[in-house]
Design a protein around this motif. Structure first.
Motif, PDB file in Angstrom:
ATOM      1  N   PHE A 249      42.190  42.068  50.507  1.00 42.21           N
ATOM      2  CA  PHE A 249      40.892  41.627  51.200  1.00 42.21           C
ATOM      3  C   PHE A 249      39.689  41.778  50.444  1.00 42.21           C
ATOM      4  O   PHE A 249      38.924  40.858  50.112  1.00 42.21           O
ATOM      5  CB  PHE A 249      40.819  42.079  52.582  1.00 42.21           C
ATOM      6  N   THR A 250      39.659  43.013  50.006  1.00 46.02           N
ATOM      7  CA  THR A 250      38.199  43.279  49.249  1.00 46.02           C
ATOM      8  C   THR A 250      38.228  42.571  47.794  1.00 46.02           C
ATOM      9  O   THR A 250      37.386  41.820  47.295  1.00 46.02           O
ATOM     10  CB  THR A 250      38.013  44.806  49.126  1.00 46.02           C
ATOM     11  N   ALA A 251      39.336  42.550  47.152  1.00 43.60           N
ATOM     12  CA  ALA A 251      39.432  41.934  46.066  1.00 43.60           C
ATOM     13  C   ALA A 251      39.320  40.274  46.117  1.00 43.60           C
ATOM     14  O   ALA A 251      38.542  39.650  45.283  1.00 43.60           O
ATOM     15  CB  ALA A 251      40.901  41.862  45.490  1.00 43.60           C
ATOM     16  N   ARG A 252      39.714  39.570  47.196  1.00 45.00           N
ATOM     17  CA  ARG A 252      39.193  38.320  47.560  1.00 45.00           C
ATOM     18  C   ARG A 252      37.709  38.100  47.609  1.00 45.00           C
ATOM     19  O   ARG A 252      37.169  37.051  47.303  1.00 45.00           O
ATOM     20  CB  ARG A 252      39.971  37.753  48.633  1.00 45.00           C
ATOM     21  N   GLN A 253      37.159  38.925  48.421  1.00 40.72           N
ATOM     22  CA  GLN A 253      35.853  38.701  48.776  1.00 40.72           C
ATOM     23  C   GLN A 253      34.910  38.892  47.227  1.00 40.72           C
ATOM     24  O   GLN A 253      33.778  38.503  47.190  1.00 40.72           O
ATOM     25  CB  GLN A 253      35.135  40.054  49.825  1.00 40.72           C
ATOM     26  N   MET A 254      35.528  39.656  46.256  1.00 43.06           N
ATOM     27  CA  MET A 254      34.917  39.869  45.010  1.00 43.06           C
ATOM     28  C   MET A 254      35.250  38.958  44.054  1.00 43.06           C
ATOM     29  O   MET A 254      35.157  39.040  42.953  1.00 43.06           O
ATOM     30  CB  MET A 254      35.228  41.333  44.457  1.00 43.06           C
ATOM     31  N   ASN A 255      36.012  37.805  44.491  1.00 43.67           N
ATOM     32  CA  ASN A 255      36.792  36.668  43.659  1.00 43.67           C
ATOM     33  C   ASN A 255      37.699  37.212  42.845  1.00 43.67           C
ATOM     34  O   ASN A 255      37.392  36.663  41.621  1.00 43.67           O
ATOM     35  CB  ASN A 255      35.662  35.890  43.148  1.00 43.67           C
ATOM     36  N   ILE A 256      38.238  38.402  42.884  1.00 42.89           N
ATOM     37  CA  ILE A 256      39.339  39.021  42.085  1.00 42.89           C
ATOM     38  C   ILE A 256      40.739  38.558  42.598  1.00 42.89           C
ATOM     39  O   ILE A 256      41.336  38.604  43.300  1.00 42.89           O
ATOM     40  CB  ILE A 256      39.397  40.472  42.057  1.00 42.89           C
ATOM     41  N   THR A 257      41.293  37.803  41.300  1.00 43.42           N
ATOM     42  CA  THR A 257      42.633  37.300  41.579  1.00 43.42           C
ATOM     43  C   THR A 257      43.646  37.768  40.597  1.00 43.42           C
ATOM     44  O   THR A 257      43.174  37.781  39.415  1.00 43.42           O
ATOM     45  CB  THR A 257      42.681  35.686  41.841  1.00 43.42           C
ATOM     46  N   PRO A 258      44.662  38.614  40.742  1.00 44.30           N
ATOM     47  CA  PRO A 258      45.470  38.960  39.878  1.00 44.30           C
ATOM     48  C   PRO A 258      46.297  37.732  39.063  1.00 44.30           C
ATOM     49  O   PRO A 258      46.932  36.585  39.712  1.00 44.30           O
ATOM     50  CB  PRO A 258      46.714  39.692  40.536  1.00 44.30           C
ATOM     51  N   THR A 259      46.173  37.734  37.794  1.00 47.27           N
ATOM     52  CA  THR A 259      47.155  36.746  36.921  1.00 47.27           C
ATOM     53  C   THR A 259      48.476  36.954  36.898  1.00 47.27           C
ATOM     54  O   THR A 259      48.947  38.236  37.178  1.00 47.27           O
ATOM     55  CB  THR A 259      46.537  36.672  35.559  1.00 47.27           C
ATOM     56  N   ASP A 260      49.422  35.894  36.848  1.00 45.72           N
ATOM     57  CA  ASP A 260      50.759  36.371  36.572  1.00 45.72           C
ATOM     58  C   ASP A 260      50.980  37.261  35.377  1.00 45.72           C
ATOM     59  O   ASP A 260      51.844  38.246  35.487  1.00 45.72           O
ATOM     60  CB  ASP A 260      51.444  35.097  36.195  1.00 45.72           C
ATOM     61  N   GLU A 261      50.162  37.347  34.443  1.00 45.41           N
ATOM     62  CA  GLU A 261      50.483  38.320  33.327  1.00 45.41           C
ATOM     63  C   GLU A 261      50.259  39.498  33.554  1.00 45.41           C
ATOM     64  O   GLU A 261      50.690  40.668  33.185  1.00 45.41           O
ATOM     65  CB  GLU A 261      49.324  37.648  32.124  1.00 45.41           C
ATOM     66  N   GLN A 262      49.093  39.872  34.361  1.00 46.00           N
ATOM     67  CA  GLN A 262      48.678  41.109  34.994  1.00 46.00           C
ATOM     68  C   GLN A 262      49.691  41.809  35.836  1.00 46.00           C
ATOM     69  O   GLN A 262      50.383  42.875  35.491  1.00 46.00           O
ATOM     70  CB  GLN A 262      47.343  41.203  35.609  1.00 46.00           C
ATOM     71  N   ILE A 263      50.354  40.970  36.722  1.00 43.25           N
ATOM     72  CA  ILE A 263      51.249  41.407  37.693  1.00 43.25           C
ATOM     73  C   ILE A 263      52.417  41.661  36.811  1.00 43.25           C
ATOM     74  O   ILE A 263      53.196  42.671  37.120  1.00 43.25           O
ATOM     75  CB  ILE A 263      51.574  40.557  38.760  1.00 43.25           C
ATOM     76  N   ASP A 264      52.927  40.735  35.879  1.00 43.03           N
ATOM     77  CA  ASP A 264      54.228  41.001  34.858  1.00 43.03           C
ATOM     78  C   ASP A 264      54.146  42.360  34.265  1.00 43.03           C
ATOM     79  O   ASP A 264      55.039  43.101  34.143  1.00 43.03           O
ATOM     80  CB  ASP A 264      54.549  39.943  34.077  1.00 43.03           C
TER      81      ASP A 264
END
Length: 428
Positions: free
Chosen positions: A79-94
């Motif tokens: 929730f906090t990440a969305r408020q800060m416009n932080i979205t994990p990329t597929d590369e980061q998750i992989d």
């Protein structure tokens, strides 16, 4: 800042994973909301998956209550990440999936296949990693810029390192549970129950008498004091990471599962740790009344120099000496003082006012780097290899990073607690 698991133990657990079918209540209504976190639901199925995942990893927070709290925290992280416009990329998750699976010396596909055999879906693993990925970025943007480490904090940490004995002997208690072929999982389950329920040495001893298959069982698993150097090298880091009164996570060895309880440790200070540099001021005055007045007006060595302004240079001296070079009569008086404290010595014909400015471990003094030990094979200098000095202090930059990381972790935990307190958390 998430959990750190023992790779070798995790790999062994995953290799024989099998947790049985889902509970009947989960099968009845898989996606029943259990709790809402800022209008985002945590479902029963997510909880079952998280519990199963944590149990598989032998994590300490594998009970439903703690697992639900972890899922709530993950919702807050996302929730906090969305408020800060932080979205994990597929590369980061992989990359996060690969790093976590690598702790078990497995690739992502091998790891997720092992999870699947235990009834844990890939999505549960991915959600776990995603929350960690975005939270690291939240911490990097929101917390890290606020954290500062002062030189005084570094010095305090260095002094703590110097004052902490290096462990040389350990007092362990053991439980060794037989794990014959086909019964490995049952042994691991029993070990997990012991870890979860052994809160004291008496608890551990009771489990040892009941389950351990070694002669020490009759004595509650107690082993004699043992030199740390006598333990297998692979076991030493685990023991050194524990505090007296702690139980280790289960360790798999051929044919058995082992659990340790650390009762106590013994150690010695590194060479030179007890030596000090004394910085002090000595003022020679005509009377004890003069000395008492000057002491009353001086809260520090800097104040003392101001109060002594106008005295001949020979009557006020500031010294910085190794303890062994301080005159014995002054050393005895200074031994009773803390920083910026004073004492008055009346020698009959003159009075001396002594103030201790600072007491510093000699190992922190600016001295040349200690020579590095070398060894040579076949007497050839060309084959000499530098060996690190086991008694050397860590570099100040390393200690600064250690303090910084600890403060970031504490600040991140405090921030998460603040988010939890301000969130709308409700049950259906």
């Amino acid at each position: 800042m998430r959990r750190i698991l023992l790779g070798a133990a995790m790999a062994a657990i995953l290799a024989g994973a099998g947790l049985g079918p889902l509970p009947a209540q989960a099968q009845g209504n898989l996606f029943q909301p259990l709790v809402y976190v800022n209008d985002s639901a945590v479902t029963r199925y997510e909880l079952d998956q998280r519990v199963r995942f944590m149990q598989l990893l032998r994590a300490p927070d594998s009970d439903p209550v703690t697992a639900e709290k972890a899922l709530i925290d993950d919702r807050l992280r996302m929730f906090t990440a969305r408020q800060m416009n932080i979205t994990p990329t597929d590369e980061q998750i992989d990359a996060g999936l690969a790093e976590f699976a690598g702790r078990a010396n497995l690739g992502v596909e091998e790891f997720t296949a092992a999870l699947a055999r235990a009834g844990v879906e890939r999505q549960a693993f991915r959600d776990f990693i995603s929350a960690g990925v975005v939270w690291r970025e939240v911490v990097r943007q929101h917390v890290v810029p606020l954290v500062r480490v002062t030189d005084a904090e570094v010095e305090q940490e260095m002094q703590k390192i110097i004052a902490t004995p290096k462990v040389t002997h350990v007092a362990l208690s053991e439980i060794i549970i037989p794990a014959p072929e086909g019964q490995e999982q049952a042994a691991l389950d029993r070990a997990g129950q012991i870890v979860a329920n052994a809160r004291t040495e008496a608890d551990f001893a009771a489990f040892a008498r009941r389950y351990s298959a070694t002669p020490s069982a009759g004595n509650g698993g107690r082993l004699p004091w043992t030199p740390l150097a006598n333990l297998p090298p692979s076991l030493r880091p685990l023991i050194l990471s524990m505090q007296p009164g702690q139980v280790s996570q289960p360790l798999t060895v051929p044919g058995a599962v082992v659990v340790f309880f650390l009762r106590d440790t013994r150690g010695t200070l590194r060479p030179g740790a007890s030596e000090q540099i004394l910085e002090y001021v000595r003022v020679t005055l005509a009377s004890t009344d003069d000395a008492a007045r000057m002491a009353a007006n001086s809260d520090s060595c800097a104040d003392l120099f101001v109060a002594a302004r106008g005295l001949p240079e020979a009557q006020i001296q500031r010294q910085s000496l190794p303890q062994g070079q301080v005159p014995t009569d002054q050393g005895i008086r200074l031994a009773m003082l803390d920083d910026n404290e004073t004492t008055v010595v009346n020698y009959g014909g003159a009075v001396q006012l002594l103030m201790l400015c600072k007491r510093t471990p000699a190992l922190l003094a600016e001295t040349p780097a200690a020579p590095v030990a070398t060894s040579a094979e076949n007497g050839s200098a060309e084959n000499a290899e530098a060996q690190p000095d086991p008694d050397a202090l860590p570099a100040k930059d390393e200690v600064r990073n250690r303090v910084f990381n600890r403060k970031v972790t504490q600040a991140a935990d405090a921030y998460l607690a603040e988010l939890r307190a301000n969130a709308v958390i409700r049950r259906p």
